[in-house]
Write a protein that holds these residues in place. Structure first.
Motif, PDB file in Angstrom:
ATOM      1  N   MET A   1       0.828  -1.186   0.000  1.00  0.00           N
ATOM      2  CA  MET A   1       0.000   0.000   0.000  1.00  0.00           C
ATOM      3  C   MET A   1       0.870   1.246   0.000  1.00  0.00           C
ATOM      4  O   MET A   1       0.532   2.224  -0.637  1.00  0.00           O
ATOM      5  N   LEU A   2       1.985   1.222   0.726  1.00  0.00           N
ATOM      6  CA  LEU A   2       2.869   2.388   0.759  1.00  0.00           C
ATOM      7  C   LEU A   2       3.481   2.661  -0.607  1.00  0.00           C
ATOM      8  O   LEU A   2       3.649   3.822  -0.994  1.00  0.00           O
ATOM      9  N   VAL A   3       3.802   1.617  -1.334  1.00  0.00           N
ATOM     10  CA  VAL A   3       4.364   1.800  -2.673  1.00  0.00           C
ATOM     11  C   VAL A   3       3.341   2.487  -3.570  1.00  0.00           C
ATOM     12  O   VAL A   3       3.679   3.410  -4.322  1.00  0.00           O
ATOM     13  N   ALA A   4       2.091   2.054  -3.472  1.00  0.00           N
ATOM     14  CA  ALA A   4       1.034   2.678  -4.268  1.00  0.00           C
ATOM     15  C   ALA A   4       0.857   4.141  -3.875  1.00  0.00           C
ATOM     16  O   ALA A   4       0.707   5.006  -4.750  1.00  0.00           O
ATOM     17  N   ASP A   5       0.871   4.441  -2.576  1.00  0.00           N
ATOM     18  CA  ASP A   5       0.775   5.833  -2.123  1.00  0.00           C
ATOM     19  C   ASP A   5       1.889   6.673  -2.725  1.00  0.00           C
ATOM     20  O   ASP A   5       1.655   7.780  -3.208  1.00  0.00           O
ATOM     21  N   VAL A   7       3.846   6.044  -5.417  1.00  0.00           N
ATOM     22  CA  VAL A   7       3.788   6.146  -6.876  1.00  0.00           C
ATOM     23  C   VAL A   7       2.702   7.134  -7.297  1.00  0.00           C
ATOM     24  O   VAL A   7       2.937   8.001  -8.159  1.00  0.00           O
ATOM     25  N   ILE A   8       1.529   7.036  -6.706  1.00  0.00           N
ATOM     26  CA  ILE A   8       0.436   7.934  -7.071  1.00  0.00           C
ATOM     27  C   ILE A   8       0.752   9.367  -6.656  1.00  0.00           C
ATOM     28  O   ILE A   8       0.493  10.312  -7.406  1.00  0.00           O
ATOM     29  N   ALA A   9       1.344   9.562  -5.477  1.00  0.00           N
ATOM     30  CA  ALA A   9       1.710  10.906  -5.027  1.00  0.00           C
ATOM     31  C   ALA A   9       2.731  11.539  -5.968  1.00  0.00           C
ATOM     32  O   ALA A   9       2.600  12.711  -6.345  1.00  0.00           O
ATOM     33  N   ILE A  10       3.726  10.775  -6.381  1.00  0.00           N
ATOM     34  CA  ILE A  10       4.733  11.304  -7.311  1.00  0.00           C
ATOM     35  C   ILE A  10       4.103  11.631  -8.662  1.00  0.00           C
ATOM     36  O   ILE A  10       4.403  12.662  -9.275  1.00  0.00           O
ATOM     37  N   ALA A  11       3.198  10.762  -9.128  1.00  0.00           N
ATOM     38  CA  ALA A  11       2.518  11.014 -10.404  1.00  0.00           C
ATOM     39  C   ALA A  11       1.669  12.289 -10.322  1.00  0.00           C
ATOM     40  O   ALA A  11       1.675  13.105 -11.258  1.00  0.00           O
ATOM     41  N   ILE A  12       0.950  12.473  -9.234  1.00  0.00           N
ATOM     42  CA  ILE A  12       0.128  13.682  -9.074  1.00  0.00           C
ATOM     43  C   ILE A  12       1.009  14.920  -8.964  1.00  0.00           C
ATOM     44  O   ILE A  12       0.685  15.976  -9.520  1.00  0.00           O
ATOM     45  N   MET A  13       2.134  14.804  -8.272  1.00  0.00           N
ATOM     46  CA  MET A  13       3.056  15.940  -8.167  1.00  0.00           C
ATOM     47  C   MET A  13       3.615  16.311  -9.548  1.00  0.00           C
ATOM     48  O   MET A  13       3.695  17.497  -9.896  1.00  0.00           O
ATOM     49  N   ALA A  14       3.986  15.322 -10.341  1.00  0.00           N
ATOM     50  CA  ALA A  14       4.504  15.592 -11.688  1.00  0.00           C
ATOM     51  C   ALA A  14       3.426  16.217 -12.568  1.00  0.00           C
ATOM     52  O   ALA A  14       3.684  17.188 -13.298  1.00  0.00           O
ATOM     53  N   MET A  15       2.215  15.680 -12.488  1.00  0.00           N
ATOM     54  CA  MET A  15       1.112  16.221 -13.270  1.00  0.00           C
ATOM     55  C   MET A  15       0.805  17.659 -12.839  1.00  0.00           C
ATOM     56  O   MET A  15       0.565  18.531 -13.680  1.00  0.00           O
ATOM     57  N   SER A  16       0.835  17.927 -11.545  1.00  0.00           N
ATOM     58  CA  SER A  16       0.571  19.274 -11.040  1.00  0.00           C
ATOM     59  C   SER A  16       1.634  20.254 -11.512  1.00  0.00           C
ATOM     60  O   SER A  16       1.314  21.380 -11.902  1.00  0.00           O
ATOM     61  N   ALA A  17       2.896  19.841 -11.474  1.00  0.00           N
ATOM     62  CA  ALA A  17       3.973  20.710 -11.954  1.00  0.00           C
ATOM     63  C   ALA A  17       3.806  21.003 -13.446  1.00  0.00           C
ATOM     64  O   ALA A  17       4.007  22.138 -13.895  1.00  0.00           O
TER      65      ALA A  17
END
Length: 162
Positions: A1-5, A7-17
Motif C-alpha cells: 500500500m505504501l508503494v502505491a501511495d 507512486v500515485i503521489a509522485i505522479a500527481i506531483m509531476a502532473m501538477s507541476a
C-alpha cells in the motif's frame, strides 16, 4: 500500500507541476484591466494545492514503516470501479445536459445511493453545489460552464447578472 501511495503521489506531483508550467502561459495574478484574475490563475493555484497535498501524502508514506496491507481487495476494487464509471458517465453527460444537471446527479448518486447519507446532507449539497458553481464561475469569474440542452433556462439569469 505504501508503494502505491508513493507512486500515485509522485505522479500527481509531476502532473501538477506540468499543469502549473502550462498555466504560466497566461497571467496568473490579478489583471487590473479586467478587474479579475488572469486566465492562468485558477489552474495555477489549484495545481499548486494539488502539488502540496500530494507532497504531504508522499512525506507521510515515507515516514511510515513497511506494511503487509494489500493494495486493493476485490470488494474495494469493485467500489472504486463503480465510482470511476459514474465519473465517466458524469463527464459524458456534461455536453448533453450541462454541468448544472450532470454534477448534481453525480452528487446525489454518490451521497444518497452509493454512500447512504441522509436526506439533509444529500439535498443541501445536491442543490447548493450548482448554485455555488454558477455564482463562482459565471458571475464572479465570467467563465461559462457547458449547459447543453438546459442553456435556454439560463437566459433569464444572464439578463439579471450581465
Amino acid at each position: 500500500m505504501l508503494v502505491a501511495d508513493r507512486v500515485i503521489a509522485i505522479a500527481i506531483m509531476a502532473m501538477s507541476a506540468y499543469f502549473m508550467w502550462h498555466a504560466t502561459a497566461l497571467p496568473i495574478g490579478w489583471n487590473g484591466m479586467t478587474g479579475g484574475p488572469g486566465g492562468g490563475a485558477f489552474p495555477f493555484w489549484l495545481s499548486l494545492i494539488m502539488l502540496l497535498s500530494a507532497g504531504g501524502v508522499l512525506a507521510r508514506s515515507l515516514m511510515q514503516g513497511p506494511s503487509s496491507q494489500h493494495f486493493f481487495d476485490s470488494q474495494m476494487l469493485r467500489k472504486v470501479m463503480m465510482v470511476v464509471v459514474s465519473i465517466f458517465v458524469t463527464i459524458a453527460l456534461i455536453p448533453v445536459v450541462g454541468a448544472y444537471v450532470a454534477l448534481p446527479l453525480f452528487i446525489f448518486w454518490y451521497l444518497r445511493i452509493y454512500g447512504g447519507h441522509g436526506w439533509v446532507l444529500t439535498c443541501s449539497l445536491t442543490l447548493g453545489t450548482p448554485v455555488f458553481l454558477f455564482f463562482f464561475f459565471e458571475v464572479t469569474l465570467k467563465i461559462l460552464l457547458p449547459k447543453g440542452l438546459t442553456e435556454p433556462l439560463f437566459f433569464p439569469l444572464y439578463a439579471m447578472f450581465f
